[in-house]
Structure formats: structure tokens, C-alpha cells
Enzyme design. Structure first.
Site, PDB file in Angstrom:
ATOM      1  N   HIS A   1      -6.727  15.964 -56.681  1.00  0.00           N
ATOM      2  CA  HIS A   1      -5.557  15.580 -57.043  1.00  0.00           C
ATOM      3  C   HIS A   1      -5.084  15.157 -58.589  1.00  0.00           C
ATOM      4  CE1 HIS A   1      -2.963  11.829 -57.589  1.00  0.00           C
ATOM      5  NE2 HIS A   1      -3.542  11.074 -58.760  1.00  0.00           N
TER       6      HIS A   1
ATOM      7  N   HIS B   1      -5.416  11.882 -65.740  1.00  0.00           N
ATOM      8  CA  HIS B   1      -4.857  10.227 -65.786  1.00  0.00           C
ATOM      9  C   HIS B   1      -5.797   9.435 -65.408  1.00  0.00           C
ATOM     10  CE1 HIS B   1      -3.763  12.121 -62.028  1.00  0.00           C
ATOM     11  NE2 HIS B   1      -3.532  10.361 -61.782  1.00  0.00           N
TER      12      HIS B   1
ATOM     13  N   GLU C   1      -9.165   4.622 -65.918  1.00  0.00           N
ATOM     14  CA  GLU C   1      -9.040   4.321 -64.540  1.00  0.00           C
ATOM     15  C   GLU C   1     -10.867   4.112 -63.526  1.00  0.00           C
ATOM     16  OE1 GLU C   1      -8.010   1.570 -63.859  1.00  0.00           O
ATOM     17  OE2 GLU C   1      -8.109   0.950 -61.777  1.00  0.00           O
ATOM     18  N   ASP C   2     -11.286   5.067 -63.431  1.00  0.00           N
ATOM     19  CA  ASP C   2     -11.711   5.857 -62.326  1.00  0.00           C
ATOM     20  C   ASP C   2     -13.231   5.715 -62.877  1.00  0.00           C
ATOM     21  OD1 ASP C   2     -10.479   5.475 -60.701  1.00  0.00           O
ATOM     22  OD2 ASP C   2      -9.666   6.936 -60.128  1.00  0.00           O
TER      23      ASP C   2
ATOM     24  N   ASP D   1       1.946  11.367 -60.627  1.00  0.00           N
ATOM     25  CA  ASP D   1       0.650  10.721 -59.739  1.00  0.00           C
ATOM     26  C   ASP D   1       1.376  10.773 -58.281  1.00  0.00           C
ATOM     27  OD1 ASP D   1      -1.532  10.330 -59.218  1.00  0.00           O
ATOM     28  OD2 ASP D   1      -1.525   8.345 -60.599  1.00  0.00           O
TER      29      ASP D   1
ATOM     30  N   ASP E   1      30.579  11.896 -45.892  1.00  0.00           N
ATOM     31  CA  ASP E   1      29.568  13.126 -47.311  1.00  0.00           C
ATOM     32  C   ASP E   1      28.584  13.758 -46.557  1.00  0.00           C
ATOM     33  OD1 ASP E   1      28.306  10.634 -47.815  1.00  0.00           O
ATOM     34  OD2 ASP E   1      28.750  10.872 -49.093  1.00  0.00           O
TER      35      ASP E   1
HETATM   36 MN    MN Z   1      -4.191   9.077 -59.701  1.00  0.00          MN
END
Ligand code: MN
Length: 747
Positions: free
Chosen positions: A74, A98, A102-103, A165, A285
Site C-alpha cells: 500500500h 505515511h 499510526e499503525d 493515500d 455536454d
Molecule cells: Mn495509508
């Protein structure tokens, strides 16, 4: 326990477990990323990228995605999306890292130590955003979103990484539950798409939108895709035909262009169908071409060629070059009827405009060879200033969230006070709505408005982002006409309430004077009558307060004489006398002298209509007047104090504004009734007043007041006056004559 091969060369290599980054699928994914970066940074040292990759893979080594794949795939995919946008190394590294805070409970400090301040700060920002549960309670979302915005202004790359993300999450939603799919789709459309739009990142916005749409409303998505597919060949053929025609014609004019045919995106089609409640065949359109040329001048030249060839559709020409959108988007838009009567949209822009349209703010954080140019820095600063202003405007969380939703929730417009407070109004709201949204006093005294520094009419329709300054004037009061302009119930209620209250206040004043005057005339001393008695009479008529009774008198619902009869039956006989209208109170004249024409009265903005003065009140110059459209007899002009008008006002659609036209030597005839002592010389004194005013008395008749004691007389006279001013002067002079008890105008 790695053995050192230099010390023991003979020892056979032990099959060491693969490092997390050495798994073949992971390595392959990283290669794709690296190749992409190489394509735009051919000579750069990609060591830092590799380090971030290996470190992230190590930190995520035990984690799997919902699909069962190694988690690191990911972050690699996110970084690859960023590489497609040609972002700088900080972005690319952040893409890889990133999720580790957090994880994996890696500290921000650790990231700073290994990758430096910038990467640590951006990872930290992305981590904070990740903690937001945007689809839940609105207030908290907004609060967090504001923090996000703070992070954005300090480093916009936070948002760029977050969008990448989110994009990858959307591409891999299939393994999640339907509930989570819906939540993520919703959140994307509500929060991330508007941000991408605000930042001008058209390409990312489009991808987010279409991918979220697929999960938000799978059936509608499938249906649109099915229809697009069924028309694909026809559409592609048609676009190719137009494209070639455009290329040929522009080449003939020596305008260098690249032309692309394109289909409207599924989500745009969906929104349009929903908004206009139409089928896909009515989306005119659906087909579009984009013309990219070398200069602004050639943009306009190309537009001219297009319009010369195909008829443009009214109201569809938009010049976003002269007036860029707030997100700095620039282009010329038009829609034309092409060959075979099919319509299509045309967008014309320069290469630079195209880049801004696709990349928006991200364009300024892109990797470039050599140093950044001065103009690029200027652009960055312009963007940041833009964002800071945007952020300052958010006075509360609710307003902030609303602003983010601007594009999706287009039934609302968001305007700002000069101090930056956000005012949310319904579509088509006008400055009066805005004024009442600020404060009812601002609304009541509103006389005009400036939008973005320019004076606009009060009927102006406010647009998103307008900075509105309300011009007020003390003692100004709301006009009934405003009711036709306002869109908010707040403004409507306040105006109605004000008008009713003033009408009532006026009626109370009139009613009270009327009663007092009539009492004086009939020789009844009201102050000798007990308050309780008055109130009980009021009660008989269903009015709980004296005020209500006065109002009813003022509106002409019954005569003062009738009330006086009830109060003092022995002194006043209750004749079935017609309802008498009340004397006019001294109201400030509201009419304006007209600028031209010989008409005495004219209807505002219209000439040549049949206008006549109503007989019931016979208004004279200077009095407040109002027109009332009669059935078949033209426009009757009443005094605004006329009792009939008080009733007619409720049929507001037949009301019309009138004004006194330019002064002409017209005289108005007025009937007066003077109550006096019966004494010699009285008539002479009265007539000399008219002589002094050099105006005529047409008729005069004096008689003994039979209802009163012997020394009372009544003089009826009809005179001519120029205007209200002169009438008032005459009335005042008559009142000053000794022995005159009262004088009133007879209507
Ligand atoms: Mn992520």
C-alpha cells in the site's frame, strides 16, 4: 547472526530468511515506483527513496492488508501515485512512511532522526489526518479538519500525500465490507474531493470522484457505464470527426494546437442528471473537446474560429481566463451545436493553464531540474496566501465544514463579511438576506451593498466567495418590495414583522388621535372616563387591550363616534354614520419628485398608464402615496394613510410604487371642516389666511352646529393647495385663530 564471509569463506551460505523488502512481489512493486521516479529524475540518487522503502517494509513486516497481501504494497502504491504526479523526494518518502506512526507505533522522533525534519513533519501531518473519523459527528470532524488545514498551510504536501493515500484506498475497496465501502466513498466525496478541487488538483479530484461514486451508488454507476459503453463507438467517431475539423480550421489560421476529444466523466454525468432531473441523452455536454494552444491571444482566436464554425449555445460561454476561478483554474468554455445538430463542449487553454488545471497546487511542489524559478516561488506564496485567507474565514467548525462542502452542496452559497465571517445562505439569496443574517438592525437599515468592493443592486444574486459589505443608513426602514427579493425565511419574517409592527403602530397612533379628536369635537373629556370603562368597551369588541382598540379604529374598522357612544351614551347618539376615516398623522413624505414628464403622478419606471387620484383620500402633493392596480380602471393612487389602502395593502401583488412627478402648477382641491365659536369676524380671519397664501377658496359655508350649544359653528370650505406643506401651513394658521376649536381635512 550474519556470518562474515571474509572470515570463514569455506562455510556454506545459510538460507537466511528474506528481509521484508526482498519478497518478490514487494520488490517488483518497488521497481515500478523506482522506474517511474527515474523517468523524471534520471540522474538523481535514489538512495533516500530506497532507505525509506526498506525502513517502512521493516516496520510493517508483520502486517497484512485486508486482501492478505503484505502491507507495504500500500505505501509503495501511494508513493507511486505521487511519482505519477512527479512530486518531490519528501513527498515520495512520506508516501512510503505515511502509515508507520499510526499503525506501527514508530515515534515521530525516530522518523526525524532517520529521515529529517521535513519528512517527519509531513508524516506527522498525514498521521493526524488518518485519525479523523470524518464520516461521524460533524462538529468533531470540522474541528479536526481545521487542524488538518493548519497542517496544510505549514506544509501542503500533507494533503497531497493524504489524497494519494485516499486514492489508493479507493482502488482497493473491494475486500472491505459494504458498510466501510460506503463510509469511505462518502467521506471522499464530502471532504477530500472538495479539498482537491479547492487546491485545483483536477486530475486527482476526477479520479477520487469517479472511484468513490462507484461505491457510493453502485447501481447508478453501472447504469451510466453501461450507457457510455453502448454509445462508445458513435461518440468516439463523432469526437474524432470534430477533432479533425478543429485541427484543420485552426491550422488554416496558423493557430498551433493540440486537440483532445473527451467524454464527460461518470460522476459529472450523474450529478448533472440528478441536478437537472434529466436522462443521459439530454446531457448536452457529454462530449467535449479540449484545445491546448500556445498563448492567451490564440485561446481567444481559437474561440472565434469555433464560434464562426458552429453556433454557440446561449449562456454557455465562460471566460475563466479573464476571471479565473478561486482555485486559479483558467480556460475558455463554450458549448456549440456541432455537425448533425449534436452539441458539445469546448475548453480552450494554454499549456500552462492546462498544467494548473490538472495539478493545481501540487504543480508548485513538483520536482524540477535545477533551482526553482522566482515565478514558481511567487506562485507558491500566492497559493499559501490564498489558503491562509481561506482558513481565516472559518470562524467556527460548522462553517468550515460547510465551506469544504461548497461544491457538492450547491443549493447553498457561502459569502463572507469584510471581516471574514462566513454567512451561509440559500442559492439566489440577495444582499438583503445577507444583511438580516448578520443582524436584524443591519437588515432594517440596509440601503445598499458592495460585493467584492463594487456597489451592486439589492436584487443581486450572491455567489460563492463573495465578500459582502452592507451599506446602512440610520432611520431607514424595510420596504415591502424586499419580500419579493429575499430567499431566507429569516429575512422574510423580520421584514414582515417590521412592516406589520409599523403599520400597527401607525394605526394605534391614528386611532388614538381620532378618538381624542372626535371626543373633543363632541365635548367629551376622555380623561374623565375611567380606564376600566375604556377597557371594557375594548373588550366588547374582542380587544383585550386599549391598544388593540386604537389599532382597529386606526384601520377604520369602526368609527370613533360609535365608541364614544358606548362610553358616554347620554352625550353621543349612535347614528349609523358611515365609517369615518382618521385624520392623517404628520408622516414624513416618502415620495420622490419625478425627473421628467408633466404628469402629476407617475408609476415608477413606467409611462403612459392611466393614473388617477383616489376619491376616498384625494392625496395631495407631498403626501406619501401608493398605487393600487384596479380591475380595468387603471391605477388608483391613495394616500399611504388612507384607510382603504390599509386594507388593500394585504393584497400586496396589486400594489405598485408611484411617485409625484416633477412639480407642475397643479392645484389640489381639499375640503376642510372648521369647528369654531360662533363670533363675528371669524369667517374673515379664516379667508384671509387663504388670501395670504395666495390660494383660492372655491366654496365656503358656515352653519350653526346644531348638536352643540348655541355658540358653536361649523365652517365647511373647499380650497386649493399646491401640496401637503401648504395645506399643513394653512391648517396650523387656522388653528391659531382664537376661537377655533379644531380643523380637519374631510376625506
Ligand atoms: Mn495509508
Amino acid at each position: 547472526m550474519a556470518s562474515d564471509p571474509t572470515l570463514s569463506p569455506a562455510e556454506p551460505a545459510i538460507a537466511k530468511p528474506l528481509e521484508p523488502w526482498e519478497q518478490p512481489e514487494v520488490e517488483a512493486a518497488y521497481r515500478v515506483l523506482e522506474d517511474k521516479v527515474r523517468s523524471y529524475r534520471p540522474s538523481d540518487d535514489l538512495g533516500p527513496l530506497r532507505r525509506a522503502f526498506e525502513q517502512a517494509a521493516y516496520w510493517h513486516r508483520t502486517r497484512k492488508r485486508a486482501s492478505g497481501e503484505p502491507y507495504i504494497l500500500h505505501p509503495i502504491a501511494v508513493s507511486t501515485i505521487l511519482a505519477e504526479e512527479q512530486m518531490d523526494m519528501v513527498c515520495l518518502q512520506t508516501g512510503l512512511l505515511h502509515d508507520v506512526v499510526e499503525d506501527e507505533d514508530v515515534s515521530a522522533e525516530e522518523i526525524r532522526r532517520l529521515f529529517g525534519d521535513e519528512v517527519a513533519a509531513v508524516v506527522d501531518g498525514v498521521t493526524k489526518l488518518g485519525k479523523l473519523k470524518l464520516a461521524s459527528r460533524e462538529e468533531r470532524q470540522a474541528e479536526s479538519l481545521r487542524k488538518m488545514l493548519l497542517a496544510m498551510t505549514s506544509d501542503i504536501r500533507v494533503i497531497i500525500v493524504k489524497l494519494a493515500d485516499r486514492m489508493h484506498n479507493l482502488l482497493t475497496l473491494d475486500s472491505l465490507s459494504r458498510e466501510r465501502q460506503e463510509r469511505i466513498a462518502h467521506e471522499t466525496l464530502d471532504i477530500y474531493v472538495p479539498i482537491a478541487h479547492r487546491l485545483g488538483m483536477g486530475r486527482i479530484r476526477a479520479q477520487l470522484e469517479d472511484n468513490a461514486f462507484k461505491y457510493q451508488d453502485p447501481e447508478a454507476f453501472a447504469e451510466i457505464m453501461r450507457q457510455l459503453e453502448s454509445q462508445r463507438q458513435a461518440n468516439e467517431g463523432y469526437l474524432e470527426q470534430i477533432k479533425q475539423a478543429v485541427e484543420t480550421k485552426l491550422a488554416r489560421e496558423n493557430i498551433p494546437v493540440r486537440v483532445f476529444g473527451r467524454l464527460k466523466r461518470p460522476y459529472s454525468i450523474y450529478q448533472k442528471m440528478k441536478r437537472q432531473k434529466i436522462g443521459m441523452d439530454q446531457v448536452y455536454d457529454l462530449l467535449a473537446i479540449r484545445i491546448i494552444t500556445d498563448s492567451v491571444k490564440n485561446c481567444y482566436a481559437a474561440l472565434g474560429v469555433i464560434h464562426n464554425e458552429w453556433r454557440p449555445i446561449m449562456g454557455r460561454i465562460k471566460d475563466f481566463i479573464a476571471i479565473p476561478r478561486p482555485n486559479l483554474y483558467q480556460s475558455l468554455h463554450t458549448s456549440v451545436f456541432g455537425p448533425g445538430g449534436h452539441s458539445f463542449e469546448v475548453q480552450i487553454r494554454t499549456e500552462e493553464m492546462h498544467r494548473i488545471a490538472e495539478e493545481g497546487i501540487a504543480a508548485h511542489w513538483k520536482y524540477k531540474e535545477g533551482r526553482r524559478g522566482a515565478t514558481d516561488d511567487d506562485q507558491r506564496i500566492a497559493w499559501l496566501r490564498h489558503l491562509v485567507e481561506w482558513q481565516k474565514e472559518m470562524s467556527d467548525s460548522q462553517a468550515f465544514l460547510s465551506t469544504l462542502k461548497v461544491e457538492l452542496y450547491s443549493e447553498e452559497v457561502y459569502c463572507f463579511t469584510p471581516k471574514g465571517r462566513v454567512i451561509v445562505l440559500p442559492r439566489e439569496a440577495c444582499p438583503i438576506d445577507f444583511a438580516y443574517a448578520i443582524h436584524s438592525d443591519v437588515g432594517h437599515t440596509c440601503v445598499g451593498a458592495k460585493v467584492n468592493g463594487r456597489i451592486v443592486p439589492l436584487k443581486y444574486q450572491l455567489r460563492n466567495g463573495d465578500v459582502v459589505e452592507i451599506l446602512t443608513q440610520q432611520n431607514h426602514t424595510p420596504s415591502k418590495d424586499w419580500l419579493a427579493l429575499v430567499k431566507t425565511s429569516r429575512a422574510r419574517n423580520k421584514i414582515r414583522h417590521f412592516i406589520n409592527a409599523t403599520e400597527r403602530a401607525k394605526a394605534i397612533e391614528i386611532g388614538q388621535k381620532y378618538l381624542e379628536k372626535e371626543a373633543r369635537r363632541l365635548g367629551i373629556q376622555l380623561n374623565r372616563i375611567a380606564r376600566g370603562k375604556l377597557e371594557s368597551v375594548a373588550g366588547e369588541y374582542g380587544h383585550s387591550k386599549m391598544e388593540d382598540l386604537y389599532a382597529a379604529l386606526g384601520f377604520g374598522r369602526f368609527s370613533a363616534r360609535h365608541i364614544l357612544h358606548l362610553l358616554a351614551p347620554d352625550q353621543v347618539s349612535d347614528e349609523a354614520e358611515p365609517v369615518k376615516s382618521a385624520p392623517a398623522p404628520a408622516a414624513p413624505p416618502t415620495s420622490i419628485p419625478g425627473a421628467d414628464g408633466d404628469l402629476v403622478i407617475k408609476v415608477k419606471g413606467i409611462d403612459d398608464v392611466l393614473v388617477y387620484r383616489a376619491k376616498c383620500c384625494n392625496p395631495i402633493r407631498g403626501e406619501g402615496i401608493v398605487g393600487y392596480v384596479t380591475r380595468g380602471k387603471g391605477i388608483a393612487v391613495h394616500s399611504t394613510n388612507c384607510k382603504n389602502v390599509q386594507n388593500l395593502l394585504y393584497e400586496s401583488e396589486r400594489r405598485i410604487d408611484v411617485e409625484w412627478a416633477r412639480a407642475v402648477a397643479e392645484k389640489f382641491s381639499v375640503k376642510l371642516m372648521v369647528y369654531t365659536e360662533d363670533r363675528p369676524g371669524m369667517l374673515h380671519e379664516i379667508t384671509s389666511i387663504f388670501y395670504n397664501e395666495s390660494t383660492n377658496i372655491r366654496s365656503v359655508e358656515a352653519r350653526i352646529d346644531s348638536k352643540r350649544t348655541g355658540d358653536s359653528a361649523v365652517i365647511d370650505l373647499t380650497c386649493e393647495v399646491r401640496d401637503k406643506r401648504q395645506l399643513e401651513k394653512i391648517l396650523a394658521a387656522i388653528r391659531r385663530i382664537s376661537g377655533v376649536r379644531d380643523v380637519e381635512r374631510v376625506l
